[in-house]
Every structure is written in structure tokens, then in C-alpha cells.
Design an enzyme around this catalytic site. Structure first.
Site, short mmCIF file in Angstrom:
data_model
loop_
_atom_site.label_atom_id
_atom_site.label_comp_id
_atom_site.label_asym_id
_atom_site.label_seq_id
_atom_site.Cartn_x
_atom_site.Cartn_y
_atom_site.Cartn_z
CB THR A 54 -0.95 0.00 1.21
OG1 THR A 54 -1.74 -1.19 1.18
CG2 THR A 54 -1.87 1.21 1.20
CB CYS A 55 3.88 2.14 1.91
SG CYS A 55 3.22 1.66 3.52
#
Length: 192
Positions: A54-55
Site C-alpha cells: 500500500t505504501c
């Protein structure tokens, strides 16, 4: 709430490529919270770790794409803080071709602990990391903070990513802008 004083350990000048994402040859540079936050209005976001799905796939690239919109809203700079060392943060920015967001290494997690966002991530084997959040910091004072739901110390979550997004932050800034009753020119707050 004021940001507690802290000294971050940055790397500069690491241009000697050793393979993969490894670069060396530079030097350590200390930067304090005063240098980073005094007399500036900053959007800060923090995330669990460099090179994670996600990052890397959403959050950091989205903040980088929206950088100019933040400047139009009166923000001086955008910082990404993670409990990773300077080598990792620099390699991650190079790998994702980040051009605008400033990478802030919190290798020991002290800044993250001081802000109340240090969590344990045992399920992933991460150890201590940052909970995902974003904040507006005005001259060293936290003006507004958006903390993802489900804060916990046991990895008992699905890594939420909603209220700390750049789109959410831009909506907040637009609503609190003294010009909010007037149409803002050339600001697109739709997801990129």
C-alpha cells in the site's frame, strides 16, 4: 500539540552504486525538527514501511503526484516519515522515482513514538513501525491529524488507508482555506 524536538539522521551524496538499490559514498547529515518544521506549513504523512504494497503502490506515489496541489493550498512542503533508516528511505524514493515528497527517516522510531503513532507489527515480522496517519503541521504545531482506524499493537487490522490519503487531506485544506467560498483555480482533488 507541539512537535517534540528530535534530530533525524539523513544521508546525502550516496552516488556510488553497488548494485540493486544500494548506493554509498556519501555522508550523514543531522536535521532537527526545528529545521524541518519551524516557520513552515507542512503536510506530513507516515506509513508502516518502505517497499510495502500500500505504501509503495498507492500512498507515496499519490502524495508525490498531488504535490503541486498542496503548494496551491498554501503548504510549504510534503514529508513522508517512516520507521526506516536513511539508506532505505533514499533507495525507496529512487526506486519509485519520487521527485517532490521529502523522505524523512525515523530509523529509531523516536519521532513516531513522540507523536504517539509507534505500533508493533508482529504478524508481518516488522517489529515497531508507524501507524498510518497524515497531519498538517503549522510552525511546529500539529494543526490537524488524520489517524487511520483500528490503531493496535498486534497487527489486528487490514492496513487501513482511507483518511490519511492525499485526496482526504486536500479536501480538508480546501474546506479550511479562507478562500473556500470562492472557486479555487486549477485544483483537482479527484483521485489521481
Amino acid at each position: 500539540m507541539y512537535i517534540k524536538k528530535h534530530t533525524f539522521k539523513f544521508r546525502t551524496g550516496d552516488t556510488d552504486e553497488k548494485g540493486g538499490c544500494t548506493f554509498i559514498g556519501g555522508s550523514w547529515v543531522d536535521k532537527t525538527t526545528d529545521e524541518l518544521f519551524n516557520n513552515k506549513k507542512i503536510v506530513l504523512f507516515s506509513l508502516p514501511g518502505a517497499f510495502t504494497p500500500t505504501c509503495s503502490g498507492e500512498e507515496l506515489p499519490s502524495y508525490d503526484r498531488e504535490f503541486k496541489n498542496f503548494l496551491k493550498m498554501g503548504i510549504d512542503d510534503v514529508y513522508c516519515v517512516s520507521v526506516n533508516d536513511a539508506f532505505v528511505m533514499n533507495a525507496w524514493a529512487r526506486d519509485l522515482e519520487i521527485k517532490n515528497v521529502k523522505m524523512i527517516p525515523d530509523g529509531c522510531g523516536t519521532f513516531t513514538r513522540n507523536i504517539g503513532m509507534l505500533v508493533n507489527k508482529p504478524v508481518q515480522g516488522f517489529g515497531l513501525r508507524s501507524w498510518r496517519y497524515s497531519a498538517v503541521i503549522n510552525n511546529g504545531v500539529i494543526e490537524k491529524m488524520f489517524v487511520e482506524p483500528g490503531f493496535n499493537q498486534f497487527s489486528d487490522d487490514d492496513d487501513p488507508y482511507t483518511v490519511s490519503s492525499p485526496e482526504h487531506m486536500l479536501k480538508y485544506l480546501q474546506q479550511t482555506d479562507p478562500r473556500h467560498d470562492q472557486p479555487l483555480q486549477n485544483i483537482d482533488i479527484r483521485p489521481s
